[in-house]
Design an enzyme around this catalytic site. Sequence first.
Site, PDB file in Angstrom:
ATOM      1  N   ARG A  53      -9.703  19.591  10.301  1.00  0.00           N
ATOM      2  CA  ARG A  53      -9.374  20.905  10.870  1.00  0.00           C
ATOM      3  C   ARG A  53      -7.905  20.907  11.294  1.00  0.00           C
ATOM      4  O   ARG A  53      -7.566  20.511  12.412  1.00  0.00           O
ATOM      5  CB  ARG A  53     -10.275  21.206  12.064  1.00  0.00           C
ATOM      6  CG  ARG A  53     -11.755  21.290  11.709  1.00  0.00           C
ATOM      7  CD  ARG A  53     -12.584  21.469  12.971  1.00  0.00           C
ATOM      8  NE  ARG A  53     -14.010  21.609  12.671  1.00  0.00           N
ATOM      9  CZ  ARG A  53     -14.960  21.742  13.594  1.00  0.00           C
ATOM     10  NH1 ARG A  53     -14.621  21.745  14.878  1.00  0.00           N
ATOM     11  NH2 ARG A  53     -16.234  21.860  13.262  1.00  0.00           N
ATOM     12  N   ASP A  55      -4.316  22.213  12.605  1.00  0.00           N
ATOM     13  CA  ASP A  55      -3.948  23.150  13.666  1.00  0.00           C
ATOM     14  C   ASP A  55      -3.090  24.296  13.137  1.00  0.00           C
ATOM     15  O   ASP A  55      -2.642  24.284  11.986  1.00  0.00           O
ATOM     16  CB  ASP A  55      -3.168  22.418  14.760  1.00  0.00           C
ATOM     17  CG  ASP A  55      -4.037  21.466  15.567  1.00  0.00           C
ATOM     18  OD1 ASP A  55      -5.253  21.671  15.612  1.00  0.00           O
ATOM     19  OD2 ASP A  55      -3.475  20.521  16.168  1.00  0.00           O
ATOM     20  N   ARG A 205       1.266  14.029  15.361  1.00  0.00           N
ATOM     21  CA  ARG A 205       2.418  14.694  15.976  1.00  0.00           C
ATOM     22  C   ARG A 205       2.914  13.942  17.209  1.00  0.00           C
ATOM     23  O   ARG A 205       4.115  13.917  17.497  1.00  0.00           O
ATOM     24  CB  ARG A 205       2.074  16.135  16.321  1.00  0.00           C
ATOM     25  CG  ARG A 205       1.912  17.025  15.081  1.00  0.00           C
ATOM     26  CD  ARG A 205       1.291  18.371  15.429  1.00  0.00           C
ATOM     27  NE  ARG A 205       2.042  19.055  16.463  1.00  0.00           N
ATOM     28  CZ  ARG A 205       1.547  20.074  17.181  1.00  0.00           C
ATOM     29  NH1 ARG A 205       0.315  20.502  16.963  1.00  0.00           N
ATOM     30  NH2 ARG A 205       2.287  20.648  18.097  1.00  0.00           N
TER      31      ARG A 205
END
Length: 259
Positions: A53, A55, A205
């Site tokens: 999934r 972002d 990230r």
Amino acid sequence: MPRFALKIEYDGRPFAGWQAQADQPSVQQAVEEALARLDPGFANGARIAAAGRTDAGVHATGQVAHADLQRDWDGFRLSEALNFHLKPAPVAILQAAPVADDFHARFSALERRYLFRLVARRAPLTHGRGRVWQVQNPLDARKMRAAAAFLIGQHDFTTFRSSICQAKSPVKTLDEITIEEIAIPHGREYRFSLRARSFLHNQVRSIVGTLERVGAGGWQPERVREALQACDRAACGPVCPPQGLYLTGVGYPEDPFTE
């Protein structure tokens, strides 16, 4: 009901992420609406499942999802039909292939691969805007590689985990991080490639944002080891923005897209 695997590419900029949401556009919604034009099950609310999934603002060149259809299709014709109905959304079905009933895009996956693109140059970006993270000054790739080496293997990645992560355990095995430095006109591009069976929410990230601090000279490489061992979100460096991140591939025991 025949099950099909879909290899999907998308530009994440117009979407609130992969997952369908009631009041915002998503990649999942775009694909399901295209399927609803072809299959009565999706016209009546059937759903697809994806390997990951992503972002809001995150891109993909090799996302994988599976769909159970009520009629059989030739894989090439299915991808062509879906691409016709996906227009003008920046989403493309690269390949569609029939798979066994026990294939699951998420739970059958053995690894996921991500790429993060970071560009260092003074002038504002034009062609790459929204597709890379830009900083102004060159980075030290050698120091970033030294810092990244501390993260390889099985660790408690609490430091590099979002506070809203829903994973049951912060322990993950990071199989690979490579950092490629490429000369571009008036600057440098740094490509961070990461591979693992699965990742925590915002793990990539968080890692890249921390390594950028090392490359910029704000951190010494050993501080990344100390941050990892702290198992404390407050020890993490800045979380970099989403637009440089790409889901590039998903590995399975048998490649469903082998010709």
